[in-house]
Design a protein around this motif. Structure first.
Motif, PDB file in Angstrom:
ATOM      1  N   ALA A   1      38.450  10.078  10.658  1.00  0.00           N
ATOM      2  CA  ALA A   1      38.700  10.674   9.336  1.00  0.00           C
ATOM      3  C   ALA A   1      39.673  11.838   9.428  1.00  0.00           C
ATOM      4  CB  ALA A   1      37.374  11.122   8.732  1.00  0.00           C
ATOM      5  N   ARG A   2      39.520  12.609  10.485  1.00  0.00           N
ATOM      6  CA  ARG A   2      40.428  13.760  10.659  1.00  0.00           C
ATOM      7  C   ARG A   2      41.862  13.291  10.842  1.00  0.00           C
ATOM      8  NH1 ARG A   2      42.877  16.438  14.549  1.00  0.00           N
ATOM      9  NH2 ARG A   2      42.057  15.035  16.165  1.00  0.00           N
ATOM     10  N   LEU A   3      42.032  12.258  11.673  1.00  0.00           N
ATOM     11  CA  LEU A   3      43.382  11.742  11.898  1.00  0.00           C
ATOM     12  C   LEU A   3      43.975  11.158  10.622  1.00  0.00           C
ATOM     13  CD1 LEU A   3      42.858  10.005  15.374  1.00  0.00           C
ATOM     14  CD2 LEU A   3      44.006  12.185  14.915  1.00  0.00           C
ATOM     15  N   ILE A   4      43.127  10.401   9.855  1.00  0.00           N
ATOM     16  CA  ILE A   4      43.616   9.849   8.580  1.00  0.00           C
ATOM     17  C   ILE A   4      43.996  10.965   7.627  1.00  0.00           C
ATOM     18  CG2 ILE A   4      42.924   8.522   6.539  1.00  0.00           C
ATOM     19  CD1 ILE A   4      41.265   6.764   8.398  1.00  0.00           C
ATOM     20  N   SER A   5      43.162  12.009   7.591  1.00  0.00           N
ATOM     21  CA  SER A   5      43.448  13.148   6.705  1.00  0.00           C
ATOM     22  C   SER A   5      44.754  13.825   7.088  1.00  0.00           C
ATOM     23  CB  SER A   5      42.289  14.141   6.753  1.00  0.00           C
ATOM     24  OG  SER A   5      42.570  15.271   5.943  1.00  0.00           O
ATOM     25  N   GLU A   6      44.953  14.003   8.409  1.00  0.00           N
ATOM     26  CA  GLU A   6      46.202  14.623   8.850  1.00  0.00           C
ATOM     27  C   GLU A   6      47.393  13.731   8.532  1.00  0.00           C
ATOM     28  OE1 GLU A   6      45.703  15.394  12.967  1.00  0.00           O
ATOM     29  OE2 GLU A   6      44.338  17.101  12.674  1.00  0.00           O
ATOM     30  N   ALA A   7      47.249  12.405   8.745  1.00  0.00           N
ATOM     31  CA  ALA A   7      48.351  11.499   8.429  1.00  0.00           C
ATOM     32  C   ALA A   7      48.656  11.495   6.937  1.00  0.00           C
ATOM     33  CB  ALA A   7      48.003  10.085   8.905  1.00  0.00           C
ATOM     34  N   THR A   8      47.610  11.535   6.089  1.00  0.00           N
ATOM     35  CA  THR A   8      47.808  11.578   4.641  1.00  0.00           C
ATOM     36  C   THR A   8      48.517  12.858   4.230  1.00  0.00           C
ATOM     37  OG1 THR A   8      45.841  10.232   4.324  1.00  0.00           O
ATOM     38  CG2 THR A   8      46.644  11.429   2.411  1.00  0.00           C
TER      39      THR A   8
END
Length: 283
Positions: A228-235
């Protein structure tokens, strides 16, 4: 003339009877003066004037003085003896044991054995000292130690019994515990203890399994959190383009699954609308 011949015959018969009587008396005296000691035996002589003679008579045929002396024959071969004892352990449990010994007399001490114990010396001594030694040794151990330390227990019994038998001039060639049994209450307690140990081992397994499952859940949660953290950073970096890309990829997978299904048909509806119609092939 006839009278003289008759007297001669009577005289001859009388002399013959005296000779026969003498021979009979002599044979009887000789037979009562001899005794035989067979192989594996020894004899002790009792003299009416001197008592038990200190000399031990070996195998063979020997002379003695009739009426004055009397032989007593000992069997010096090793003989087995078994006896049982109910003894109390250190933790107050009753144990039934059977002891087997191979015993023989000390040949050089046979006159002393005959004087103090008699011919049945083994029956008088071995059961009593065997029970005494068993009770003394068993009292030093707990009930479960009698099984786990059985060689040590046997060694102690042998050492103590050999020492006690030597006091009575008896030689023990072998001592062995042939049977050991516990009381019903103790056997039931042992069974319950084994069941409790098995339950404890099962509980340990359940706890270990739960611990592994907890760790796996933590790892999964950490992985999902990291994802989730990686997705949030990518978003945050690329905007909603990543989310739109994921939606398109999911839509392609759904469309591919529906296209492979024989029960789903695509029917156009107007210029811009679409409709998916589910058909049951069985109908």
């Amino acid at each position: 003339m006839a009278g003289g011949g008759g007297q001669a015959a009577v005289s001859f018969l009388t002399k013959l009877a005296k000779v026969a009587a003498g021979v009979g008396v002599t044979a009887s005296a000789v037979s009562t003066s001899l005794y035989t000691v067979d192989g594996g035996q020894r004899a002790v002589i009792f003299d009416r004037f001197q008592g038990v003679l200190p000399t031990v008579v070996s195998e063979g045929t020997h002379f003695l003085i009739p009426w004055l002396q009397k032989p007593s024959i000992f069997d010096i071969r090793t003989r087995p003896h078994s006896f049982s004892s109910n003894s109390g352990t250190k933790d107050l449990q009753m144990v039934s044991l059977t002891l087997r010994v191979l015993a023989r007399p000390d040949v050089d001490r046979l006159p002393e054995i005959f004087t103090s114990l008699g011919l049945d010396y083994d029956e008088k001594v071995l059961p009593s000292i065997g029970n005494e030694v068993l009770k003394a040794v068993v009292a030093q151990f707990n009930a479960d130690q009698l099984l786990t330390d059985r060689p040590h227990v046997s060694a102690l019994v042998r050492e103590a019994l050999v020492r006690r038998a030597a006091e009575f001039n008896i030689v023990l060639d072998d001592v062995a515990i042939t049977h050991l049994a516990y009381g019903h209450d103790f056997a039931l307690a042992v069974e319950k203890k084994q069941v409790a140990q098995q339950e404890a081992e099962r509980s340990k397994f359940v706890v270990a399994k739960a611990e592994q499952e907890r760790r796996a859940a933590v790892v999964r949660a950490e992985g999902e959190s990291e994802s989730a953290r990686l997705i949030s950073e990518a978003t945050a970096i690329a905007g909603n383009g990543l989310i739109e890309l994921r939606r398109i990829e999911a839509a392609k997978e759904i469309a591919a699954m529906l296209a492979r299904s024989p029960n789903v048909s695509y029917i156009p509806s107007g210029e811009n609308g679409q409709m998916l119609l589910g058909l049951n092939a069985a109908r």
